[in-house]
Write a protein that holds these residues in place. Structure first.
Motif, mmCIF file in Angstrom:
data_model
loop_
_atom_site.group_PDB
_atom_site.id
_atom_site.type_symbol
_atom_site.label_atom_id
_atom_site.label_comp_id
_atom_site.label_asym_id
_atom_site.label_seq_id
_atom_site.Cartn_x
_atom_site.Cartn_y
_atom_site.Cartn_z
ATOM 1 N N PRO A 1 -8.778 -2.289 -1.560
ATOM 2 C CA PRO A 1 -8.255 -1.363 -2.564
ATOM 3 C C PRO A 1 -7.441 -2.104 -3.619
ATOM 4 O O PRO A 1 -6.925 -3.198 -3.372
ATOM 5 C CB PRO A 1 -7.349 -0.444 -1.755
ATOM 6 N N GLU A 2 -7.368 -1.482 -4.771
ATOM 7 C CA GLU A 2 -6.508 -1.989 -5.841
ATOM 8 C C GLU A 2 -5.084 -1.586 -5.484
ATOM 9 O O GLU A 2 -4.781 -0.396 -5.417
ATOM 10 C CB GLU A 2 -6.957 -1.315 -7.142
ATOM 11 N N LEU A 3 -4.217 -2.550 -5.247
ATOM 12 C CA LEU A 3 -2.859 -2.188 -4.850
ATOM 13 C C LEU A 3 -2.051 -1.728 -6.049
ATOM 14 O O LEU A 3 -2.275 -2.180 -7.178
ATOM 15 C CB LEU A 3 -2.166 -3.377 -4.190
ATOM 16 N N THR A 4 -1.102 -0.835 -5.803
ATOM 17 C CA THR A 4 -0.172 -0.444 -6.860
ATOM 18 C C THR A 4 0.798 -1.603 -7.095
ATOM 19 O O THR A 4 0.865 -2.538 -6.287
ATOM 20 C CB THR A 4 0.644 0.789 -6.455
ATOM 21 N N VAL B 1 8.095 5.460 2.933
ATOM 22 C CA VAL B 1 7.761 6.741 3.556
ATOM 23 C C VAL B 1 6.349 6.715 4.139
ATOM 24 O O VAL B 1 5.542 5.854 3.778
ATOM 25 C CB VAL B 1 7.887 7.901 2.545
ATOM 26 N N THR B 2 6.059 7.669 5.014
ATOM 27 C CA THR B 2 4.708 7.771 5.565
ATOM 28 C C THR B 2 3.728 7.988 4.421
ATOM 29 O O THR B 2 3.978 8.783 3.523
ATOM 30 C CB THR B 2 4.595 8.970 6.531
ATOM 31 N N GLY B 3 2.641 7.239 4.451
ATOM 32 C CA GLY B 3 1.624 7.401 3.412
ATOM 33 C C GLY B 3 1.876 6.570 2.167
ATOM 34 O O GLY B 3 1.212 6.728 1.150
ATOM 35 N N SER B 4 2.831 5.644 2.232
ATOM 36 C CA SER B 4 3.141 4.856 1.032
ATOM 37 C C SER B 4 2.248 3.624 0.905
ATOM 38 O O SER B 4 2.294 2.925 -0.094
ATOM 39 C CB SER B 4 4.617 4.446 1.029
ATOM 40 N N GLY B 5 1.461 3.362 1.942
ATOM 41 C CA GLY B 5 0.527 2.237 1.846
ATOM 42 C C GLY B 5 0.966 0.993 2.610
ATOM 43 O O GLY B 5 0.502 -0.110 2.306
ATOM 44 N N LYS B 6 1.825 1.175 3.602
ATOM 45 C CA LYS B 6 2.274 0.018 4.381
ATOM 46 C C LYS B 6 1.100 -0.677 5.060
ATOM 47 O O LYS B 6 1.039 -1.906 5.117
ATOM 48 C CB LYS B 6 3.313 0.455 5.427
ATOM 49 N N THR B 7 0.169 0.137 5.556
ATOM 50 C CA THR B 7 -0.983 -0.453 6.228
ATOM 51 C C THR B 7 -1.803 -1.286 5.249
ATOM 52 O O THR B 7 -2.199 -2.416 5.551
ATOM 53 C CB THR B 7 -1.851 0.650 6.854
ATOM 54 N N GLU B 8 -2.029 -0.738 4.051
ATOM 55 C CA GLU B 8 -2.789 -1.495 3.046
ATOM 56 C C GLU B 8 -2.089 -2.817 2.736
ATOM 57 O O GLU B 8 -2.732 -3.844 2.548
ATOM 58 C CB GLU B 8 -2.954 -0.683 1.751
ATOM 59 N N ARG C 1 -10.605 2.351 9.667
ATOM 60 C CA ARG C 1 -9.962 1.836 8.465
ATOM 61 C C ARG C 1 -10.043 0.322 8.388
ATOM 62 O O ARG C 1 -10.318 -0.260 7.346
ATOM 63 C CB ARG C 1 -8.496 2.230 8.509
ATOM 64 N N TYR D 1 1.411 7.045 -1.804
ATOM 65 C CA TYR D 1 0.356 6.544 -2.677
ATOM 66 C C TYR D 1 -0.297 7.701 -3.439
ATOM 67 O O TYR D 1 -0.481 8.778 -2.905
ATOM 68 C CB TYR D 1 -0.710 5.799 -1.866
ATOM 69 N N HIS E 1 -4.252 10.565 9.840
ATOM 70 C CA HIS E 1 -4.328 10.896 8.417
ATOM 71 C C HIS E 1 -5.378 11.976 8.271
ATOM 72 O O HIS E 1 -6.572 11.713 8.299
ATOM 73 C CB HIS E 1 -4.714 9.634 7.632
ATOM 74 N N ARG F 1 -1.006 14.832 2.952
ATOM 75 C CA ARG F 1 -1.127 13.402 2.694
ATOM 76 C C ARG F 1 -2.047 13.099 1.517
ATOM 77 O O ARG F 1 -2.127 11.966 1.065
ATOM 78 C CB ARG F 1 -1.576 12.666 3.951
#
Ligand code: ADP
Ligand code: ZN
Length: 746
Positions: A212-215, A242-249, A281, A398, A567, A607
């Motif tokens: 993915p294109e990261l922010t 926060v949850t869903g902010s893209g930590k995994t990415e 994922r 995200y 998710h 989400r």
């Protein structure tokens, strides 16, 4: 990236000591072998093959064959005639000194026998033998003309295309849900070519998937972590947001960088987060699935995964806490996702916290380490605050996903009718979400139907015969169950105390009771219950995820199992049935855990796209934990919590060691505890509390008493405890459990 050994005919030759050398070539040496047994000492053996320190060996011990590791040169006290021979020296590279140091360090810190820690680093028996080969198949190229593809055959083609290489027959059958006959016939018609395979673990990441294109803020965080991977900088990174902010990415970027540098990666996740979604994922990002390591992995796969890790050919392992002790020869990155999760603490056998030991391991390996969480543990937070850890934070969710609206539902005002548990605002919000074709999660962290069965005549409660607990009704099974020892019995027709018939009543709700209420409220909505009772294995979880993703499931009722990691884009409403649950009790971390759990649950809502709504039923909306939560003010909560802990000299501002003594014989236990109390060593800054009956004062017919040792923050209490326990001798039948940095106070 390390080359995989799964290609055809790559079975490596084993240096096998069972094939004895001719006598003239034998030049036996003596080595000290540490066995995977609850002992701290080593045993000397004779070996006539090169067996450098760290070699994995099988040795005779008593009348069995045991697995161990050469720990150094022999101590040399054993007579030559009494020495026994090492049976087999594994062909795997020896365990490296860093791993051996880690084992010694963990043993000393957790006050466990060295051999017990080693055991966690070794596979179940069998993995030292060279791998077997299995019949494998790959797609024939070009595909024979005119070959018909039934749906089943198409699935086989899809599976093999996805794998990009040959797979063992049974793997194809499992993944494509076809019979052995289908695979055989496809081979017969020339659709598949046979190819012998080394039996190996899951396929390895290789081809790059979709990146993915990261922010901008994600990119900044990723860049810093990647730099640490490249620089082999083991200073821990706390990756917050926060949850869903893209930590995994973000940590996926670090995984990619580590793989590119040819070193191995370990990702730790709480067991219940290791579901199909996470693997899907990973697969989308890296092309193939990583090796996995957790309790549901079949023994054969564990053996081969272990071999590949030890041999350096498994580039990525994703696993639960026990994966921490896999003997990677060249570990470059450790990720501990949901680092605050209590399941990282192992509570029996060797008692250790995998998050903390991961930090130690990374330091020894000079590997980068990322601790990721939306709700870091206070310990981790303080470490970051004081600069020992490097803190990176992703500021928001995200994309256009926003954090959900969170409101309290004051149960004193909106009191549910007798026999129901859902307040009107929650019912209305759920109905509205369902009407919009969105999904609903009702959360209650309590398994079964009712936590208590009470007699309406005499007030008696039904308890466990061998524990100091009340039995929990599981109506689905028609049984009362003890959640501590597993004892089960049918719901009796008459009260066991007073003998009156039809007088027993279920008291309070569990998830099954919420299910009953939902069926009453929303006929036609088929709720799905997600607990450890209904999710027995990966297949159940996969089915559940599928139901949520396809929209077939409209309403989910779950315990903490439903709170984590998932998710579900169309899930927009979360109702928390009892937000106060967990705040009671004397647990040091009750407030923190409640805050974390509520954050996780709330994080399931909205989400993607539509904003989520979270309603929390509470009797105490003014409770400070609830207030901080409602304001979404994590900082305020942590400040409050930190101040209270500092005041009480509790972790992370002090250290704790718990002693739990257990025996079937209560008088003997009490006498011994008094004796222990009399010899408590006096030491500046160390306090000993107890003995006191444990909150669970009896489990499995064992009486339990606790001591708590508290010391200063820089005080290592292990020596103190060793001295203390060394000064008295425990009578037979008393078990002493030493829990360093305790999480459970039961
Ligand atoms: P966290 O680990 O912080 O909970 P995730 O990494 O799971 O967050 O991200 C939440 C969702 O947003 C996931 O579906 C993820 O794929 C998506 N997402 C996050 N960052 C990006 C990005 N830069 N590009 C595309 N999708 C993203
Ligand atoms: Zn019991």
């Amino acid at each position: 990236m390390p080359k995989s050994n799964r290609s055809a005919g790559s079975v490596r030759s084993a240096r096998d000591a069972e094939n004895r050398l001719p006598e003239k070539d034998r030049n036996p040496t003596r080595v000290a072998v540490l066995l995977a047994r609850p002992l701290s000492r080593t045993f000397d053996y004779r070996v006539d093959h090169p067996a450098p320190t760290g070699s994995y060996v099988s040795v005779p011990f008593g009348n069995r064959v045991e697995t161990g590791v050469v720990w150094g040169p022999a101590a040399g006290e054993v007579q030559e005639s009494l020495l026994r021979d090492v049976r087999r020296v594994s062909d795997l590279p020896p365990m490296n000194p860093r791993m051996r140091e880690l084992i010694a360090w963990v043993a000393s810190y957790s006050m466990a026998p060295l051999g017990s820690v080693l055991r966690m680093a070794l596979p179940a028996s069998g993995a030292l033998a060279p791998p077997r080969t299995a019949a494998g198949f790959r797609l024939a190229e070009p595909r024979p003309k005119g070959a018909k593809l039934t749906p089943a055959r198409q699935r086989v083609v899809d599976v093999l295309t996805g794998a990009g290489s040959a797979l063992a027959g049974p793997v194809i059958q499992r993944e494509a849900r076809v019979s052995a006959a289908t695979v055989r016939r496809m081979h017969g018609t020339g659709l598949l070519d046979a190819e012998p395979l080394t039996v190996t673990a899951a396929p390895h990441p290789g081809r790059e998937g979709v990146r993915p294109e990261l922010t901008a803020s994600q990119r900044r965080a990723a860049t810093e972590i990647v730099q640490k991977v490249r620089a082999r900088d083991p200073r821990p990174v706390l990756l917050g947001g926060v949850t869903g902010s893209g930590k995994t990415e973000v940590y996926f970027e670090a995984v990619a960088a580590c793989l590119a540098s040819g070193r191995q990666v370990l990702v730790l996740l709480p067991e219940i987060a290791l579901g199909p979604q996470w693997f899907a994922r990973f697969q989308a990002r890296f092309g193939t699935a990583p090796a996995r390591w957790h309790s549901a992995v079949p023994a054969g796969e564990r053996r081969s995964t272990w071999r590949e890790v030890a041999g350096g050919t498994a580039p990525v392992v994703v696993g639960a806490r026990s994966a921490l002790f896999l003997p990677f020869p060249d570990l470059g990155l450790v990720v501990v996702d949901e680092e605050h999760d209590a399941s990282y603490k192992q509570e029996d056998g060797v008692i250790y916290n995998a998050r903390d030991m991961a930090v130690v391991r990374a330091a020894k390996e000079r590997a980068a380490i990322v601790l990721a969480s939306a709700t870091p543990a206070l310990e981790t937070h303080v470490n970051a605050h004081e600069g020992r850890y490097h803190a990176l934070t992703l500021p928001r969710r995200y994309g256009d996903a926003e954090l959900p609206d969170v409101e309290a539902v004051d149960l004193r005002v909106s009191r549910p009718k007798a026999g129901s548990w859902l307040a009107k605002p929650v019912v209305d919000a759920a109905a509205a979400a369902l009407a919009r074709d969105e999904q609903v999660l009702l959360f209650l962290n309590r398994r079964g139907y009712a936590p208590l069965t009470v007699c309406r005549t005499c007030g008696g409660r039904i308890g466990c015969t061998s524990c100091s607990t009340w039995l929990v009704e599981h109506r689905r099974d028609g049984l009362l169950t003890c959640h501590h020892c597993g004892h089960r019995m049918p719901v009796p027709a008459v009260c066991p105390t007073c003998g009156v018939e039809d007088s027993l009543a279920a008291c309070g709700p569990g998830v099954e009771r919420i299910e009953e209420e939902v069926r009453r409220l929303f006929p036609g909505v088929e709720p799905v219950v997600m607990t450890s009772d209904t999710m027995r294995g990966p297949a159940d979880l996969a089915r559940l995820v599928q139901g949520m993703e396809s929209g077939a499931t409209r309403l989910l009722i779950g315990t903490q199992m439903a709170a984590k990691g998932h998710h579900f884009p169309n899930l927009t409403m979360v109702g928390v049935v009892d937000a106060d649950l967990g705040l009671g009790g004397a647990d040091l971390r009750a407030g923190e855990r409640t805050y974390q759990l509520l954050t996780q649950v709330a994080g399931r809502a909205g989400r993607e796209g539509r904003r989520g709504r979270v309603l929390m039923q509470t009797w105490e909306p003014e409770h400070p934990v609830m207030q901080a939560f409602l304001r979404g003010d994590g900082d305020a909560f942590r400040r409050m919590e930190a101040a209270a802990r500092a005041e009480a000299k509790m972790p992370p501002f002090g250290r704790l060691v718990a002693l739990i003594l257990a025996s079937r014989d209560q008088p003997v236990l009490e006498r011994f505890c008094r004796a222990l109390a009399r010899v408590v060593p006096q030491h500046d800054g160390v306090d000993v509390f107890g003995p006191a009956p444990a909150p669970l004062s009896r489990i499995r017919s064992q009486y339990r008493v606790r001591f708590l040792v508290r010391g200063g923050r820089n005080q290592l209490l292990q020596t103190y405890v060793r001295t203390w326990l060394g000064s008295v001798r425990a009578p037979a039948g008393i078990r002493i459990k030493v829990d360093v940095d305790p999480y459970s106070f039961l």
